[in-house]
Motif scaffolding. Sequence first.
Motif, PDB file in Angstrom:
ATOM      1  N   MET A   1      21.738 -31.248  69.494  1.00 24.89           N
ATOM      2  CA  MET A   1      20.770 -30.379  70.153  1.00 24.89           C
ATOM      3  C   MET A   1      19.547 -30.157  69.254  1.00 24.89           C
ATOM      4  SD  MET A   1      21.560 -26.642  71.778  1.00 24.89           S
ATOM      5  CE  MET A   1      20.046 -25.760  72.041  1.00 24.89           C
ATOM      6  N   ILE A   2      18.399 -30.016  69.896  1.00 23.94           N
ATOM      7  CA  ILE A   2      17.174 -29.816  69.113  1.00 23.94           C
ATOM      8  C   ILE A   2      16.727 -28.364  69.252  1.00 23.94           C
ATOM      9  CG2 ILE A   2      14.759 -30.549  68.872  1.00 23.94           C
ATOM     10  CD1 ILE A   2      15.630 -33.300  69.698  1.00 23.94           C
ATOM     11  N   ASP A   3      16.410 -27.721  68.132  1.00 26.77           N
ATOM     12  CA  ASP A   3      15.996 -26.320  68.217  1.00 26.77           C
ATOM     13  C   ASP A   3      14.501 -26.238  68.549  1.00 26.77           C
ATOM     14  OD1 ASP A   3      14.543 -26.652  65.895  1.00 26.77           O
ATOM     15  OD2 ASP A   3      15.701 -25.235  64.696  1.00 26.77           O
ATOM     16  N   GLN A   4      14.013 -25.005  68.691  1.00 27.02           N
ATOM     17  CA  GLN A   4      12.621 -24.867  69.155  1.00 27.02           C
ATOM     18  C   GLN A   4      11.616 -25.317  68.097  1.00 27.02           C
ATOM     19  OE1 GLN A   4      11.168 -20.885  69.744  1.00 27.02           O
ATOM     20  NE2 GLN A   4      12.734 -20.032  68.416  1.00 27.02           N
ATOM     21  N   HIS A   5      12.090 -25.588  66.879  1.00 25.43           N
ATOM     22  CA  HIS A   5      11.176 -26.073  65.840  1.00 25.43           C
ATOM     23  C   HIS A   5      11.343 -27.587  65.610  1.00 25.43           C
ATOM     24  CE1 HIS A   5      10.329 -21.904  65.266  1.00 25.43           C
ATOM     25  NE2 HIS A   5      11.609 -21.653  65.061  1.00 25.43           N
ATOM     26  N   GLY A   6      12.073 -28.220  66.530  1.00 28.10           N
ATOM     27  CA  GLY A   6      12.161 -29.676  66.495  1.00 28.10           C
ATOM     28  C   GLY A   6      13.242 -30.227  65.568  1.00 28.10           C
ATOM     29  N   ARG A   7      14.089 -29.343  65.022  1.00 28.85           N
ATOM     30  CA  ARG A   7      15.145 -29.833  64.124  1.00 28.85           C
ATOM     31  C   ARG A   7      16.393 -30.187  64.931  1.00 28.85           C
ATOM     32  NH1 ARG A   7      14.688 -24.503  60.426  1.00 28.85           N
ATOM     33  NH2 ARG A   7      14.967 -23.698  62.524  1.00 28.85           N
TER      34      ARG A   7
END
Length: 317
Positions: A1-7
Motif C-alpha cells: 500500500m502507498i501512503d499519502q506521501h508516496g511511500r
Amino acid sequence: MIDQHGRTINYLRISVTELCNLRCRYCMPEEGIAKRDHEEMLRAEETIAAARAAVSLGIDKIRITGGEPLVKRGIVKLCREIGEIDGLRELCITTNGTLLSRFAGELKAAGVNRLNISLDTLNPRKYREITRLGSLQDALDGIEAAITAGFEQIKINTVLMGGVNDDEIADFVNLTKDRPLEVRFIELMPIGGGLDFEKAGFISCQEVLDRVPELESMEEVDGVANLYRLPGARGRVGLIRPISCEFCDDCNKIRLTADGMLKPCLHSGEEISIKGKSPQQMREIMQHAIYNKPQRRTALDADNPSEAGRDMNRIGG
Ligand code: SAM
C-alpha cells in the motif's frame, strides 16, 4: 500500500509481549513492568487476524518482536500460523537470543526466515551490567544455536553507547571476518521514560568509521542500514543512524503493539486500537492508519525526547 506521501508500506512489526527476561538499562525499568490483564492484550487469534489484514494490504514482511518474543507462551505456533499467510515473503524475529538454544530449531521449522539478535557487549561483566539480569554465555550460545539451526545472514544489533561499549567497536566488526554475520550498530534513541540520554552516552555511527577506517562502503543499503565490509570478510557491517540521519522518506513500516495499538510512526504518540475489532474492521483501520502515516518524525536529541509515549519494550524495536 502507498501512503499519502508516496511511500510504499510493506513492513509490519508485531510486538507479541511487553515482558522481557532482561532489563536493559536504556530500554526497560529495573523493576520490570507490571504484568497486564490478559483482557487488555491481543489474543493470538487477533494477532494472526491483524497479520492477515496487513498482508491483504500489501505488507509482505513481518517482524515479531517484544518485550522478548521468546518468553511469549505459544510463540512457535504463532510464528507458524503467521508464516503460513499467503503473500507473506519474509517472517523475522528480533530477540535477545538468550532463549535461542531452546527455540532456534523449532522456529526455523515453523517458517521463520531470519533472526536479529541484540547484543551490546562481548564482555560478560558488562553484559550483566547493561542487561541487569542476563548472562552473555546464554546469548552467545543462542547465536551458535541459530547458526546450527540453519539461519542465514543473522544480524547482530548493537546499540552504541559512549563509555560503555565504544571500546568494543573493533571487536564487533571483527566478528564479521570469519562468520556470515551482519553486525549492525544502532544509534541510541532518546526514548523511554527512564532514559537519561546524555548519561547513556549517545555517540553517532560515524564513530564506527573513525575507529575502523578499513571498513569499505558497499554502496548498498539493507533496510535502514548502510552497509560496509572489512576487506575479505565473510560478513558485513550495517550502520543504522536514526538520530544523525533521519530516514523518514524511506520509512516502509508500521508497528502493532502487544496491547493492540497500531503505531504508524515509532516516534509519534499517535496510536489506533484494533483490539476487539473484526478482521474487516482491522483491515479498514489499518488501511486508514497506513495512508495517514506521519510524513516525518519530530526532532530527536537530548532536549527533544521521542514522543512515542512508551518505553521500547512496550512498542517493539
Ligand atoms: N527483546 C528483543 C531484543 O532484545 O532484541 C526485542 C525487543 S528490543 C526492544 C528490540 C531492539 O530495540 C533491541 O535491539 C534494543 O537494543 C533496541 N532498543 C531498545 N531501546 C532502544 C533505544 N533507546 N535506542 C535504540 N535501540 C533501542
